[in-house]
Write an enzyme that holds these catalytic residues in place. Structure first.
Site, short mmCIF file in Angstrom:
data_model
loop_
_atom_site.label_atom_id
_atom_site.label_comp_id
_atom_site.label_asym_id
_atom_site.label_seq_id
_atom_site.Cartn_x
_atom_site.Cartn_y
_atom_site.Cartn_z
CG HIS A 1 -2.11 -0.91 1.08
ND1 HIS A 1 -2.00 -2.26 1.24
CD2 HIS A 1 -3.41 -0.66 0.80
CE1 HIS A 1 -3.19 -2.81 1.05
NE2 HIS A 1 -4.06 -1.87 0.79
CG ASP A 2 4.66 3.45 2.22
OD1 ASP A 2 3.97 4.39 2.66
OD2 ASP A 2 5.90 3.52 2.10
CB VAL B 1 -1.35 4.69 -1.32
CG1 VAL B 1 -2.13 5.90 -0.85
CG2 VAL B 1 -2.32 3.58 -1.69
CG ASP C 1 3.11 9.20 3.56
OD1 ASP C 1 2.96 8.38 4.48
OD2 ASP C 1 3.78 10.24 3.65
CG HIS D 1 -2.10 -13.01 -1.71
ND1 HIS D 1 -3.04 -12.86 -2.71
CD2 HIS D 1 -1.90 -11.77 -1.19
CE1 HIS D 1 -3.40 -11.59 -2.79
NE2 HIS D 1 -2.72 -10.91 -1.88
CG ASP E 1 0.01 -21.34 1.80
OD1 ASP E 1 -0.54 -22.44 1.95
OD2 ASP E 1 1.22 -21.20 1.53
CB THR F 1 3.32 -23.79 4.27
OG1 THR F 1 3.26 -23.21 2.96
CG2 THR F 1 3.59 -25.29 4.12
#
Length: 316
Positions: free
Chosen positions: A61-62, A65, A67, A174, A229, A232
């Protein structure tokens, strides 16, 4: 023509900025910077292995976006973004050791790298030297959703200078991720209004998830979560790709990676070659961390990652 020129200009700016980043940027100004970050990440990982997924989500996200700390009141996803308190702890320690030297952007980047390594993922050198931004604009929040197809999702990544291979690789994070039921609930019993489960999901998995999620929508703070997942869940490996090849992708976009003709061969390659995935992941993370970075005298070195320095605030 205009679109091509803008893409070329973006690529030039990314290259120019990334050229000013370097491994060991803080060697002369805050020699223990990466050691301090690594120690605090390891301490947290020892009591909470889910911090790897939290930092990966924050870092993504950083980068997309610009910040993340300045967008807490705008991001729908912020309801399940975690890890801010760890970044605050690291920043406090770094300010005590080297005041106004290490940026919050670099802290997030290095902390994420360290957490991935602790979870069994690749260990790699990451260039540093980023500075923190001075602008926040809610109009910049434009993130790919979990129900998109591959052709629908890829433009979000391409706009940031990333390739299809980068997108498929980064979604491999993911392998240690979780998702709220609300992001895939329709796949379990009423996919796209059909009254039936999504046929691209393994029927036994859909039935098991339905018992966890039910059919009732809930606010995110009360919505159950499941591992993306199912095998694992806390290990950073390539099992995510094996599972989506077996129709066990939780999010629709994840499952589509194994079904779309453009992405399926890459998924197969990563499923059979853990080393190839991990090397590609390290490269893609470094590339993503170079998106729209500020260097030199641009921006600021924030003293508190949650707020701009006094008299620096712009936007909103």
């Amino acid at each position: 023509m205009e679109k091509k020129i803008l893409i070329l200009l973006f690529c030039y700016l990314v290259h120019f900025a990334s050229a000013q980043l370097r491994v060991g940027f803080y060697d002369s100004t805050c020699r223990r910077a990466e050691t301090i970050i690594g120690q605090l990440v390891q301490k947290r990982f020892g009591t909470d292995r889910s911090i790897t997924a939290a930092l990966l989500r924050m870092h993504f996200h950083d980068c997309f976006v610009r910040d993340i700390y300045m967008y807490t009141s705008f991001l729908h996803a912020n309801a399940f973004l975690r890890g801010f308190e760890l970044i605050d702890e690291i920043k406090k320690a770094l300010e005590a050791a080297c005041p106004s030297t290490v940026s919050c952007a670099d802290i997030i980047t290095v902390a994420t790298r360290d957490a991935v390594g602790l979870a069994g993922g690749p260990r790699y050198n990451v260039p540093t030297g980023r500075r923190d931004g001075l602008v926040s604009d809610s109009a910049d929040v434009n993130l790919p959703g979990p129900s998109l197809s591959v052709p629908e999702a890829f433009p979000f990544f391409r706009a940031k200078g990333l390739t299809l291979n980068d997108m498929i690789t980064l979604l491999g994070a993911h392998t240690v991720g979780v998702a709220h039921c609300g992001f895939f609930q329709d796949r379990l019993s009423n996919f796209q209004g059909t009254g039936k489960p999504d046929l691209t999901m393994d029927s036994a998995l859909a039935a098991r998830l339905l018992r966890t999620c039910g059919t009732t929508s809930r606010p995110l703070n009360r919505d159950p979560t499941v591992f993306l997942d199912q095998n694992t869940s806390f290990i950073f490996d390539n099992q995510f790709y094996n599972q989506i090849r077996s129709k066990k992708g939780i999010l629709q976009i994840d499952q589509q990676l194994a079904l779309d003709r453009s992405s399926a061969p890459i998924v197969s390659s990563f499923a059979s070659n853990k080393n190839a995935f991990q090397q590609n992941f390290a490269n893609a993370m470094i590339k993503m961390a170079n998106i729209q970075v500020l260097v030199g005298k641009a921006g600021e070195i924030r003293k508190n990652c949650r707020v701009f320095n006094p008299k620096s605030r712009k936007g909103f």
